[in-house]
Write a protein that holds these residues in place. Structure first.
Motif, mmCIF file in Angstrom:
data_model
loop_
_atom_site.group_PDB
_atom_site.id
_atom_site.type_symbol
_atom_site.label_atom_id
_atom_site.label_comp_id
_atom_site.label_asym_id
_atom_site.label_seq_id
_atom_site.Cartn_x
_atom_site.Cartn_y
_atom_site.Cartn_z
ATOM 1 N N GLU A 125 0.808 -1.214 0.000
ATOM 2 C CA GLU A 125 0.000 0.000 0.000
ATOM 3 C C GLU A 125 0.843 1.266 0.000
ATOM 4 O OE1 GLU A 125 -3.584 -1.944 2.735
ATOM 5 O OE2 GLU A 125 -2.443 -0.222 3.435
ATOM 6 N N SER A 126 2.049 1.197 0.561
ATOM 7 C CA SER A 126 2.817 2.422 0.787
ATOM 8 C C SER A 126 4.293 2.215 0.456
ATOM 9 C CB SER A 126 2.666 2.870 2.249
ATOM 10 O OG SER A 126 1.329 2.930 2.646
ATOM 11 N N GLN A 127 4.589 1.835 -0.763
ATOM 12 C CA GLN A 127 5.981 1.670 -1.167
ATOM 13 C C GLN A 127 6.771 2.979 -1.125
ATOM 14 O OE1 GLN A 127 6.642 -0.667 -4.708
ATOM 15 N NE2 GLN A 127 4.903 -2.015 -4.279
ATOM 16 N N PRO A 128 6.171 4.127 -1.515
ATOM 17 C CA PRO A 128 6.921 5.390 -1.382
ATOM 18 C C PRO A 128 7.310 5.708 0.064
ATOM 19 C CG PRO A 128 5.093 5.680 -2.901
ATOM 20 C CD PRO A 128 4.921 4.339 -2.283
ATOM 21 N N SER A 129 6.481 5.320 1.021
ATOM 22 C CA SER A 129 6.820 5.564 2.426
ATOM 23 C C SER A 129 8.007 4.712 2.856
ATOM 24 C CB SER A 129 5.608 5.271 3.318
ATOM 25 O OG SER A 129 4.552 6.164 3.045
ATOM 26 N N PHE A 130 8.083 3.470 2.343
ATOM 27 C CA PHE A 130 9.251 2.636 2.626
ATOM 28 C C PHE A 130 10.515 3.304 2.104
ATOM 29 C CE2 PHE A 130 6.388 -0.459 4.068
ATOM 30 C CZ PHE A 130 7.057 -1.578 4.509
ATOM 31 N N GLY A 134 13.796 4.789 3.998
ATOM 32 C CA GLY A 134 14.987 4.023 3.655
ATOM 33 C C GLY A 134 14.934 2.586 4.147
ATOM 34 N N VAL A 135 13.738 2.004 4.187
ATOM 35 C CA VAL A 135 13.575 0.631 4.664
ATOM 36 C C VAL A 135 13.823 -0.322 3.500
ATOM 37 C CG1 VAL A 135 11.981 -1.032 5.680
ATOM 38 C CG2 VAL A 135 11.893 1.370 6.378
ATOM 39 N N ASN A 136 14.794 -1.184 3.644
ATOM 40 C CA ASN A 136 15.104 -2.169 2.610
ATOM 41 C C ASN A 136 15.154 -3.588 3.136
ATOM 42 O OD1 ASN A 136 17.490 -2.099 4.069
ATOM 43 N ND2 ASN A 136 18.584 -0.889 2.536
ATOM 44 N N ALA A 137 14.798 -3.798 4.418
ATOM 45 C CA ALA A 137 14.799 -5.143 4.996
ATOM 46 C C ALA A 137 13.805 -5.172 6.146
ATOM 47 C CB ALA A 137 16.191 -5.533 5.491
ATOM 48 N N LEU A 138 13.216 -6.331 6.355
ATOM 49 C CA LEU A 138 12.267 -6.543 7.440
ATOM 50 C C LEU A 138 12.765 -7.682 8.323
ATOM 51 C CD1 LEU A 138 8.861 -6.260 5.522
ATOM 52 C CD2 LEU A 138 9.990 -4.503 6.885
ATOM 53 N N PRO A 139 12.417 -7.663 9.612
ATOM 54 C CA PRO A 139 11.558 -6.729 10.332
ATOM 55 C C PRO A 139 12.230 -5.379 10.562
ATOM 56 C CG PRO A 139 12.454 -8.344 11.834
ATOM 57 C CD PRO A 139 12.866 -8.789 10.473
ATOM 58 N N HIS A 140 11.398 -4.352 10.699
ATOM 59 C CA HIS A 140 11.914 -2.987 10.823
ATOM 60 C C HIS A 140 10.939 -2.183 11.677
ATOM 61 C CE1 HIS A 140 14.659 0.165 9.101
ATOM 62 N NE2 HIS A 140 13.710 0.919 9.610
ATOM 63 N N VAL A 141 11.446 -1.630 12.766
ATOM 64 C CA VAL A 141 10.669 -0.761 13.657
ATOM 65 C C VAL A 141 11.438 0.535 13.833
ATOM 66 C CG1 VAL A 141 9.711 -0.457 15.969
ATOM 67 C CG2 VAL A 141 9.584 -2.687 14.866
ATOM 68 N N ARG A 142 10.741 1.649 13.709
ATOM 69 C CA ARG A 142 11.414 2.943 13.763
ATOM 70 C C ARG A 142 10.613 3.910 14.637
ATOM 71 N NH1 ARG A 142 15.378 5.353 10.327
ATOM 72 N NH2 ARG A 142 15.401 3.481 9.052
ATOM 73 N N LEU A 143 11.345 4.677 15.441
ATOM 74 C CA LEU A 143 10.743 5.692 16.306
ATOM 75 C C LEU A 143 11.086 7.066 15.765
ATOM 76 C CD1 LEU A 143 9.256 6.457 18.969
ATOM 77 C CD2 LEU A 143 11.497 6.459 20.076
ATOM 78 N N ILE A 144 10.048 7.859 15.449
ATOM 79 C CA ILE A 144 10.235 9.207 14.924
ATOM 80 C C ILE A 144 9.859 10.197 16.020
ATOM 81 C CG2 ILE A 144 9.627 10.850 13.117
ATOM 82 C CD1 ILE A 144 8.851 7.196 12.602
ATOM 83 N N GLY A 145 10.853 10.874 16.566
ATOM 84 C CA GLY A 145 10.619 11.834 17.628
ATOM 85 C C GLY A 145 10.068 13.147 17.106
ATOM 86 N N PRO A 146 9.712 14.074 18.008
ATOM 87 C CA PRO A 146 9.123 15.360 17.594
ATOM 88 C C PRO A 146 10.016 16.169 16.672
ATOM 89 C CG PRO A 146 8.803 14.988 19.940
ATOM 90 C CD PRO A 146 9.740 13.926 19.471
ATOM 91 N N LYS A 151 14.207 9.728 7.804
ATOM 92 C CA LYS A 151 15.468 9.016 7.597
ATOM 93 C C LYS A 151 16.442 9.185 8.760
ATOM 94 C CE LYS A 151 15.665 8.466 2.606
ATOM 95 N NZ LYS A 151 16.468 8.649 1.383
ATOM 96 N N LYS A 152 16.250 10.227 9.574
ATOM 97 C CA LYS A 152 17.149 10.462 10.705
ATOM 98 C C LYS A 152 16.525 10.025 12.024
ATOM 99 C CE LYS A 152 19.686 14.303 8.593
ATOM 100 N NZ LYS A 152 20.125 15.710 8.745
ATOM 101 N N SER A 153 15.500 9.196 11.947
ATOM 102 C CA SER A 153 14.855 8.698 13.153
ATOM 103 C C SER A 153 15.606 7.487 13.697
ATOM 104 C CB SER A 153 13.392 8.338 12.845
ATOM 105 O OG SER A 153 13.327 7.456 11.734
ATOM 106 N N ASP A 154 15.175 7.005 14.857
ATOM 107 C CA ASP A 154 15.852 5.911 15.555
ATOM 108 C C ASP A 154 15.290 4.569 15.095
ATOM 109 O OD1 ASP A 154 17.488 7.593 17.179
ATOM 110 O OD2 ASP A 154 15.720 8.028 18.395
#
Length: 345
Positions: A125-130, A134-146, A151-154
């Motif tokens: 559904e959301s390939q542009p969001s991947f 910069g997600v190119n492998a799974l599993p992948h969990v990312r935290l985006i702070g305020p 791309k610079k998130s944790d």
């Protein structure tokens, strides 16, 4: 004169536009939080499903600092059948973290509840969001702070998935000032199931007590103890506990040829369930032969029969041990060599 007379009006107009813009930006924060809370309430576990449009609305468009953080789980439904990725299990654990955070912070108006939201993005559904993250492998969990960009998130390290929901909660708490709290897992049995089991046990209790007093239970049967001992021995030597703790699959598909299955993985960093069962079966053969020789064969009076059975048992045991040594050498690269006394050379 016209220029000077028009300057105060243009300056006033610019100031008014600046104030209006600042007010609109400031009011957009609470509006986005209210919208996220509404989306959260529609989900059973509190995980918000995002697409490209909602990613732009909640992450790209608002100016930093945003009044909230997003923990995003990147998923791909077409990869759920890949047992080695554990995507279905990790997604379920991610939902547990989300529901536990909501349970531990029940008031939607509290500062903690509105500062962290759990979201998921699906690949098809959301390939542009991947690509945006910069997600190119799974599993992948990312935290985006305020104050962070996608791309610079944790990113959560692969090694942090070992403890599942607890690891995800620790990751959030280490990167933010928020406390997720204890993980609330659903009970193994529902109330109706527990009630049924209690009633069934009360009904069967008199019959079971009668059997126990008469000594007619399975616990009084030597064959049951024999089968149980063999099972425990096989369970131990097959590395089954390792497979359960690490949640290792029985087999995996070949990446070069998806139609082929891999039962033996070459490398010391991973062990499939089929490998453990194969080695455990060989060890069990040797153990059973040894038990047969020491407990049964010694009671046979015919010496020739003893010798023939002994030779067959030694041959089979030697073959089984040789196979185990060969598999260990093939898997780890370490060889086992025999060292003879120097006087024998």
């Amino acid at each position: 004169m016209a220029t000077f007379s028009s300057f105060p009006h243009s300056l006033l107009l610019a100031l008014l536009l600046t104030v209006v813009a600042q007010n609109s930006v400031a009011s957009s924060g609470p509006d986005l939080v209210a919208e996220l809370l509404a989306l959260q309430s529609r989900s059973d576990s509190g995980v918000i499903h995002l697409d490209d449009q909602s990613v732009s609305r909640f992450l790209s468009s608002p100016k930093s600092p945003r009044p909230y953080s997003l923990l995003i789980f990147f998923d791909a439904l077409q990869l759920h059948d890949k047992s080695e990725l554990h995507l279905k299990e990790l997604r379920r654990e991610f939902g547990l973290v989300s529901s536990s955070f909501i349970t531990n912070n029940p008031d939607p108006s509290s500062s903690s509840r509105s500062k962290l939201f759990f979201c998921e993005i699906e690949f098809k559904e959301s390939q542009p969001s991947f690509s945006l993250f910069g997600v190119n492998a799974l599993p992948h969990v990312r935290l985006i702070g305020p104050n962070q960009t996608p791309k610079k998130s944790d990113q959560m390290d692969q090694s942090d998935y070992s403890r599942l929901a607890e690891s995800m909660a620790e990751f959030v708490e280490s990167k933010t000032s928020l406390v997720v709290g204890p993980i609330h897992r659903p009970p193994m049995f529902s109330k109706n199931q527990i009630t049924f089991l209690v009633i069934a046990m009360l009904i069967l209790a008199p019959f079971a007590l009668k059997k126990i007093i008469a000594g007619e239970t399975l616990l009084n049967d030597r064959k049951v103890w024999l089968i149980g001992a063999i099972f425990i021995y096989f369970f131990s030597v097959a590395g089954t506990m390792h497979n359960i703790i690490r949640k290792m699959p029985m087999f995996m598909t070949d990446r070069n040829d998806p139609s082929k299955l891999i039962f033996f993985y070459q490398g010391s960093g991973m062990q499939l369930g089929a490998e453990g069962f194969a080695v455990g079966f060989l060890y069990t053969i040797v153990g059973l032969l040894l038990a047969f020789i020491t407990h049964v064969l010694v009671k046979v009076r015919n010496v020739n029969t003893q010798r023939v059975v002994m030779l067959v048992a030694l041959f089979v045991s030697f073959w089984a041990v040789k196979k185990v040594v060969y598999l260990d050498n093939w898997k780890t690269g370490y060889g086992i060599h025999g060292y003879w006394p120097s006087s024998w050379n």
